[in-house]
Design a protein around this motif. Structure first.
Motif, short mmCIF file in Angstrom:
data_model
loop_
_atom_site.label_atom_id
_atom_site.label_comp_id
_atom_site.label_asym_id
_atom_site.label_seq_id
_atom_site.Cartn_x
_atom_site.Cartn_y
_atom_site.Cartn_z
N GLN A 128 -1.84 -0.79 -3.96
CA GLN A 128 -3.06 -0.16 -3.46
C GLN A 128 -2.61 1.41 -3.28
O GLN A 128 -2.01 1.64 -2.53
CB GLN A 128 -3.77 -0.82 -2.30
CG GLN A 128 -4.84 0.13 -1.95
CD GLN A 128 -5.68 -0.46 -0.58
OE1 GLN A 128 -5.24 -1.51 -0.17
NE2 GLN A 128 -6.58 0.28 -0.23
N ALA A 141 -0.56 10.30 7.03
CA ALA A 141 -1.66 9.65 6.58
C ALA A 141 -0.93 7.97 6.59
O ALA A 141 -1.72 7.13 7.19
CB ALA A 141 -2.30 9.88 5.48
N CYS A 142 0.28 7.73 6.10
CA CYS A 142 0.74 6.60 5.93
C CYS A 142 1.17 5.81 7.36
O CYS A 142 0.65 4.82 7.66
CB CYS A 142 1.77 6.64 5.07
SG CYS A 142 2.82 5.00 5.01
N GLN A 153 -3.19 5.45 -2.29
CA GLN A 153 -4.02 6.43 -1.53
C GLN A 153 -3.31 7.84 -1.96
O GLN A 153 -2.11 8.13 -1.63
CB GLN A 153 -3.70 6.14 -0.02
CG GLN A 153 -4.31 4.65 0.24
CD GLN A 153 -5.72 4.35 0.27
OE1 GLN A 153 -6.32 5.22 -0.38
NE2 GLN A 153 -6.02 2.92 0.45
N ALA A 165 1.25 13.06 3.04
CA ALA A 165 1.00 11.60 2.83
C ALA A 165 1.65 10.88 3.88
O ALA A 165 1.18 9.65 3.98
CB ALA A 165 1.78 11.34 1.57
N ARG A 190 -2.19 4.99 9.24
CA ARG A 190 -2.86 3.54 8.53
C ARG A 190 -2.02 2.46 9.13
O ARG A 190 -2.54 1.13 9.22
CB ARG A 190 -2.89 3.86 6.88
CG ARG A 190 -3.01 2.53 6.51
CD ARG A 190 -4.52 1.99 6.35
NE ARG A 190 -4.84 0.93 5.31
CZ ARG A 190 -5.86 0.24 5.56
NH1 ARG A 190 -6.92 0.42 6.31
NH2 ARG A 190 -6.19 -0.86 4.77
N GLN A 234 1.76 7.41 -10.61
CA GLN A 234 0.49 6.56 -9.80
C GLN A 234 -0.02 5.51 -10.83
O GLN A 234 -0.50 4.47 -10.12
CB GLN A 234 -0.53 7.73 -9.86
CG GLN A 234 -0.50 8.81 -8.73
CD GLN A 234 -1.50 9.76 -8.53
OE1 GLN A 234 -2.72 9.32 -8.62
NE2 GLN A 234 -1.20 11.37 -8.29
N GLU A 279 0.84 -1.14 0.03
CA GLU A 279 0.08 0.23 -0.14
C GLU A 279 0.84 1.08 0.11
O GLU A 279 1.85 1.39 0.98
CB GLU A 279 -0.92 0.00 1.10
CG GLU A 279 -1.80 1.15 1.33
CD GLU A 279 -2.91 0.90 2.23
OE1 GLU A 279 -4.07 1.67 2.30
OE2 GLU A 279 -3.03 -0.01 3.19
N VAL A 312 -3.11 11.34 -0.95
CA VAL A 312 -3.56 12.02 0.38
C VAL A 312 -2.72 13.35 0.31
O VAL A 312 -1.19 13.08 0.48
CB VAL A 312 -3.17 11.37 1.57
CG1 VAL A 312 -3.72 12.16 2.91
CG2 VAL A 312 -4.11 9.96 1.64
N PHE A 354 0.89 5.50 -0.24
CA PHE A 354 0.66 7.00 0.22
C PHE A 354 1.23 8.03 -0.86
O PHE A 354 2.44 8.06 -0.60
CB PHE A 354 0.27 7.22 1.54
CG PHE A 354 -0.75 6.51 2.15
CD1 PHE A 354 -2.00 7.20 2.53
CD2 PHE A 354 -0.62 5.16 2.61
CE1 PHE A 354 -2.74 6.60 3.41
CE2 PHE A 354 -1.43 4.42 3.31
CZ PHE A 354 -2.84 5.15 3.71
N ARG A 384 -0.06 1.46 -9.81
CA ARG A 384 -1.21 0.51 -9.79
C ARG A 384 -0.99 -0.58 -10.76
O ARG A 384 -1.50 -1.83 -10.48
CB ARG A 384 -2.53 1.35 -10.37
CG ARG A 384 -2.99 2.49 -9.25
CD ARG A 384 -4.14 3.10 -9.80
NE ARG A 384 -4.66 4.18 -8.83
CZ ARG A 384 -4.67 5.53 -8.80
NH1 ARG A 384 -3.84 5.85 -9.65
NH2 ARG A 384 -4.97 6.24 -7.74
#
Length: 317
Positions: A122, A136-137, A124, A133, A140, A113, A101, A126, A103, A117
């Motif tokens: 995954q 937020a990481c 995110q 970012a 999480r 980006q 995952e 942010v 961020f 993918r």
């Protein structure tokens, strides 16, 4: 103050990486050109073509080393990145068969980006900057328990990056007189400087709009800075990493700033004249030489690390 990463750590990283997934990391070419071939008044320019590394940047070395050096929980790995470190982590995770995952801030390019993918990560998106970012990481990671991989401020990451300099020295049978190295959070220059350890002149290069190491050197300690400009998605760390700060205090002789115009011109020159497609962060070395920010001696052998190729090709047209 002792260095946080040493030549011994880089040797150990090299050995561990050799035990990793077969055919994942590449030995990237070293191109030695007369200075005159680039319109420069120096003996030679050595181009370490690390943009040809798997995942398109030097980050693959440190990210894979981090994953090989630590147990990976069922939740997989998690990180925040401007793009390149995330792409490298996603590629390494894919090779090892673990979840990933990433961020990224909104300044991360659509091309990066999309690549994330495509590698099964995954993604995110942010915040407007890497620091948001990252916050937020971290939140999480507390929820999932995934292995946190930092883009530049973990010993395994810096030591893995240092294998680039080890490889260059092995290829050439020695080091150049100087190495000009782009700096964001400092993982690359930390690893390179730790390997060179005073055996050649290491010069830090940053965009004037992202002067993370430059302002830390002025202040005598890492400080938060505002970042922006053409290379912000790669060199947009808000603060120099603690590990690299300690290494660069010992083994980096100078830090220089370059404006966005010089960086763009060098990026375009590399594509137009040498057909090397690199992102702005990879063009700082040539920009320093072409702009006169770094003036080599006539007999000097100057090394440049072309550190990434995750560029929107339309920008080179």
């Amino acid at each position: 103050m002792p260095a946080a990463v040493t030549r011994a750590d880089i040797e150990a990283a090299h050995a561990r990486l050799r035990q990793g997934p077969a055919n994942f990391l590449r030995t990237t070419p070293l191109w030695r050109l007369p200075g005159a071939a680039l319109g420069l008044a120096c003996a030679e320019v050595w181009l370490k073509l690390e943009q040809l590394q798997v995942s398109g940047s030097f980050k693959a070395r440190g990210m894979l080393h981090r994953l090989l050096a630590q147990p990976i929980p069922t939740a997989g790995v998690i990180m925040a990145s401007g793009g390149n470190a995330g792409i490298a982590t996603a590629a390494a995770a894919q090779a090892l068969g673990v979840r990933c995952e990433v961020f990224v801030p909104t300044i991360s390019s659509p091309a990066k980006q999309a690549r994330l993918r495509a590698l099964g990560a995954q993604v995110q998106v942010v915040g407007a900057a890497y620091s948001e970012a990252l916050a937020a990481c971290m939140a999480r990671q507390q929820e999932t328990g995934a292995l946190l991989t930092h883009a530049y401020d973990q010993p395994e990451v810096v030591a893995g990056a240092g294998t680039l300099a080890r490889e260059l020295e092995e290829q050439a049978g020695g080091l150049p007189d100087s190495l000009l190295v782009s700096v964001g959070g400092g993982g690359l220059i930390g690893g390179i400087a730790a390997w060179c350890a005073g055996r050649c002149r290491v010069v830090a290069l940053e965009p004037a709009l992202a002067p993370t190491l430059f302002l830390a050197r002025e202040a005598g300690a890492p400080v938060d800075v505002e970042v922006g400009g053409v290379a912000a998605d790669s060199l947009g760390a808000k603060r120099i990493g603690e590990i690299s700060w300690r290494v660069t205090q010992q083994h980096v002789q100078a830090a220089l700033l370059l404006d966005d115009g010089a960086i763009r011109q060098a990026q375009q020159w590399l594509w137009r004249e040498l057909r090397l497609a690199v992102e702005p962060a990879a063009a700082l070395g040539l920009a320093a030489l072409q702009s006169g920010a770094y003036v080599p001696r006539a007999d000097e052998r100057v090394g440049l690390v072309l550190c990434g190729a995750n560029v929107d090709l339309a920008a080179l047209a």
